[in-house]
Design an enzyme around this catalytic site. Structure first.
Site, mmCIF file in Angstrom:
data_model
loop_
_atom_site.group_PDB
_atom_site.id
_atom_site.type_symbol
_atom_site.label_atom_id
_atom_site.label_comp_id
_atom_site.label_asym_id
_atom_site.label_seq_id
_atom_site.Cartn_x
_atom_site.Cartn_y
_atom_site.Cartn_z
ATOM 1 N N HIS A 482 -3.604 -0.004 -5.661
ATOM 2 C CA HIS A 482 -4.729 0.934 -5.757
ATOM 3 C C HIS A 482 -4.332 2.356 -5.408
ATOM 4 O O HIS A 482 -3.281 2.633 -4.816
ATOM 5 C CB HIS A 482 -5.899 0.467 -4.882
ATOM 6 C CG HIS A 482 -5.621 0.494 -3.404
ATOM 7 N ND1 HIS A 482 -5.743 1.637 -2.635
ATOM 8 C CD2 HIS A 482 -5.243 -0.492 -2.545
ATOM 9 C CE1 HIS A 482 -5.460 1.355 -1.375
ATOM 10 N NE2 HIS A 482 -5.154 0.069 -1.293
ATOM 11 N N CYS A 501 -2.575 -4.094 1.218
ATOM 12 C CA CYS A 501 -2.543 -3.720 -0.189
ATOM 13 C C CYS A 501 -1.460 -2.674 -0.433
ATOM 14 O O CYS A 501 -0.912 -2.078 0.492
ATOM 15 C CB CYS A 501 -3.896 -3.187 -0.627
ATOM 16 S SG CYS A 501 -5.163 -4.468 -0.799
#
Length: 580
Positions: A482, A501
């Site tokens: 992301h 992440c």
């Protein structure tokens, strides 16, 4: 006579033999002798080629209990060939025997110990076999024993070489969930024996990945350097550091450390001066070890220079082991031949593809993109696994994981009731309606990661923790790629700041690449949608393979060997399993 080599027969004799055998094959069985021998040329009798059977295979394994893990492979291999012997043809050892035993003798170049793979005293067995009378029935028994031993030897070696000495699936502490390398070793052996074709170089006992081959070449150089005495330890004496313009005895040592192969004249006073050329060498060393490139020897640079050569050799070996765990087929045939590769200790993402999109290419992938990434902190380490990117989500919500709700959001909300509003967050029901829930209606003191019944999420916007876009490959870890609003963090040398992440330096570039087969999604539309404030999901026409891996040493495109710190301590755990 070399017992590995087939007998050579001149063309006229070969033709005569073939004619003789053709006639013999058409004669009735009553012409055979009582001892079941085959009449050879010039009246010489030789017993027929032996065969084994399932009972003999089982008996061999029972006498060698360490080979139990290869029992299924042994039965598959011999069962497929109706129990014909594999390493003999016309009662002579096939040439592949020599290749197998030579490969094992040189296993150290693969970071493997040759002593682990010689399952029999082959020299003695071969000598006995050659000395026995060709009509002696016990010669056939020895032939079968040799054949079974060679097959077991192959499986013992090939299992380690192609699939790894350590099974990451069997060792939970290794935290490796990349899809398994499912190479069929009994089929590979058929290829080695030239009984089956394959696009993989099994018949050369060669590695399946270029990354492995490059590390193996580096290992050979380091092993050769070790035999010559290795590299010197750099000691600065009373100096805390040395840099361009300094003169010291240690400057000569630094030169030897950075280029151990060069022959330096200790009488040359110029070699004790830290000049511009040495500064450039130090900066290159720092770059290849993930250090700050200031050209100064001291602190982390000095510590890294003084890592023992033996430790670096071990580090290369265990990273070669990781390559053995990577699937032989990087990308399934049904997908376009490209993949995303995130190397956690390197803090980098790469995209590789086959320009021809040929599913048979396998080892012809080329780098088409790279970017810096941010990975998880040690306490929130990014997991090692593989999956397939399915969706691109623009203007995303960030759904806060339960662990973060309990450990971070809960204390913040209890201290400051306006914390949610200030961070553009909301609480909603977990159903499709996502109805709003008032935070004041929740007894926060009893909230845990497992009992929170609602969804705490951050709304789309420039301050969203996911940035303006994310790339989803649904997985059990709830980890994805992301964007991030904290772009300044990409300038840091060590970039372990996330909760697990992977944050991207160039998210729009990745979106353009993944959506290039959808013309309506040009860069303008991507950026407009990202900034539109309304979450939008785009399903990729084809999934894209992604690997999130952990390599602390590799050889780059310029042929330079790189090393990185063991960020999560995975090297230490693997060393214990590999060398223990």
């Amino acid at each position: 006579m070399n017992p590995y080599k087939l007998k050579h027969i001149t063309s006229p004799l070969l033709g005569l033999m073939l004619l003789f055998l053709a006639v013999s094959c058409n004669q009735s069985s009553d012409t055979t002798t009582a001892t079941n021998s085959v009449s050879g040329l010039f009246g010489k009798d030789e017993l027929p080629q032996a065969k084994t059977d399932s009972l003999e295979v089982l008996q061999y394994i029972s006498k060698n209990p360490d080979l139990g893990e290869y029992e299924e492979l042994m039965f598959k291999f011999y069962g497929d060939r109706d129990y014909r012997l594999a390493w003999f043809h016309d009662n002579e050892l096939v040439p592949q025997t020599e290749k197998l035993l030579s490969t094992i003798d040189h296993a150290s170049k693969e970071g493997l110990n040759p002593k682990n793979y010689r399952l029999a005293d082959y020299d003695s067995m071969f000598k006995r076999y050659e000395e026995m009378d060709e009509q002696d029935s016990t010669r056939l028994d020895l032939q079968k024993q040799i054949d079974l031993a060679l097959t077991a030897t192959y499986f013992n070696y090939a299992s380690d070489f192609y699939r790894g000495r350590v099974s990451p699936q069997a060792e939970d502490n290794l935290h490796w969930d990349v899809r398994r390398n499912k190479i069929k070793l009994h089929k590979a052996l058929q290829t080695i024996l030239k009984e089956r074709d394959s696009t993989y170089p099994y018949y050369e006992f060669e590695a399946l990945h270029d990354g492995y081959v490059k590390l193996r070449d580096a290992l050979a150089k380091y092993q050769a350097l070790q035999e010559k005495g290795g590299w010197p330890k750099v000691e600065l004496g009373s100096n805390k550091m040395l840099q361009k313009g300094d003169s010291a005895q240690a400057v000569l040592t630094i030169r030897k450390r950075l280029d151990p192969e060069q022959d330096l004249n200790a009488e040359d006073k110029k070699l004790y001066y830290f000049d511009d050329n040495l500064q450039q060498q130090v900066k290159k060393f720092q770059r290849l070890h993930g250090l700050e490139q200031d050209g100064v020897v001291g602190g982390n640079t000095l510590t890294t220079m003084n890592v023992p050569l033996e430790d670096r050799i071990n580090q290369i070996m265990i990273n070669m082991e990781r390559w053995r765990w990577i699937p032989k087929r990087m990308v399934p045939k049904k997908l376009d031949q490209k993949y995303i590769w995130v190397n956690i200790p390197e803090y980098k993402l790469y995209i590789y593809e086959d320009p021809d999109n040929d599913p048979e290419a396998e080892r012809k992938y080329k780098k088409v993109m790279d970017m810096r990434v941010i990975v998880g902190k040690t306490m929130h380490s990014t997991p090692i696994f593989s999956d397939k990117v399915q969706y691109v989500v623009m203007a995303p919500y960030w759904n806060m994981p339960g662990s973060i709700v309990e450990n971070e959001a809960k204390p913040a909300i209890m201290r400051d009731p306006n914390w949610l509003v200030r961070n553009n967050m909301e609480i909603v029901t977990r159903d499709k309606a996502n109805n709003p829930v008032s935070p004041s209606s929740i007894d926060w003191s009893g909230v845990t990661a497992n009992n929170f019944p609602y969804l705490l999420r951050q709304k789309p916007g420039p301050k969203n923790s996911l940035g303006m876009i994310k790339f989803l490959f649904p997985n059990e870890y709830s980890v994805y790629l992301h964007d991030t609003p904290a772009d300044a963090l990409f300038n840091q040398r060590e970039r372990d700041f996330s909760h697990g992440c992977v944050r991207l330096e160039k998210p729009v570039e990745l979106a353009k690449y993944l959506l290039k087969d959808m013309p309506e999604w040009d860069e303008n539309k991507i950026r407009t949608t990202m900034q539109g404030g309304k979450e939008e999901w785009v399903t990729l026409p084809k999934n894209v393979q992604v690997y999130i891996v952990y390599f602390t040493t590799w050889v780059d495109e310029d042929g330079n060997l790189n090393f990185r710190e063991d960020l999560y301590g995975h090297d230490k755990k693997l060393e214990q399993e590999y060398f223990g």
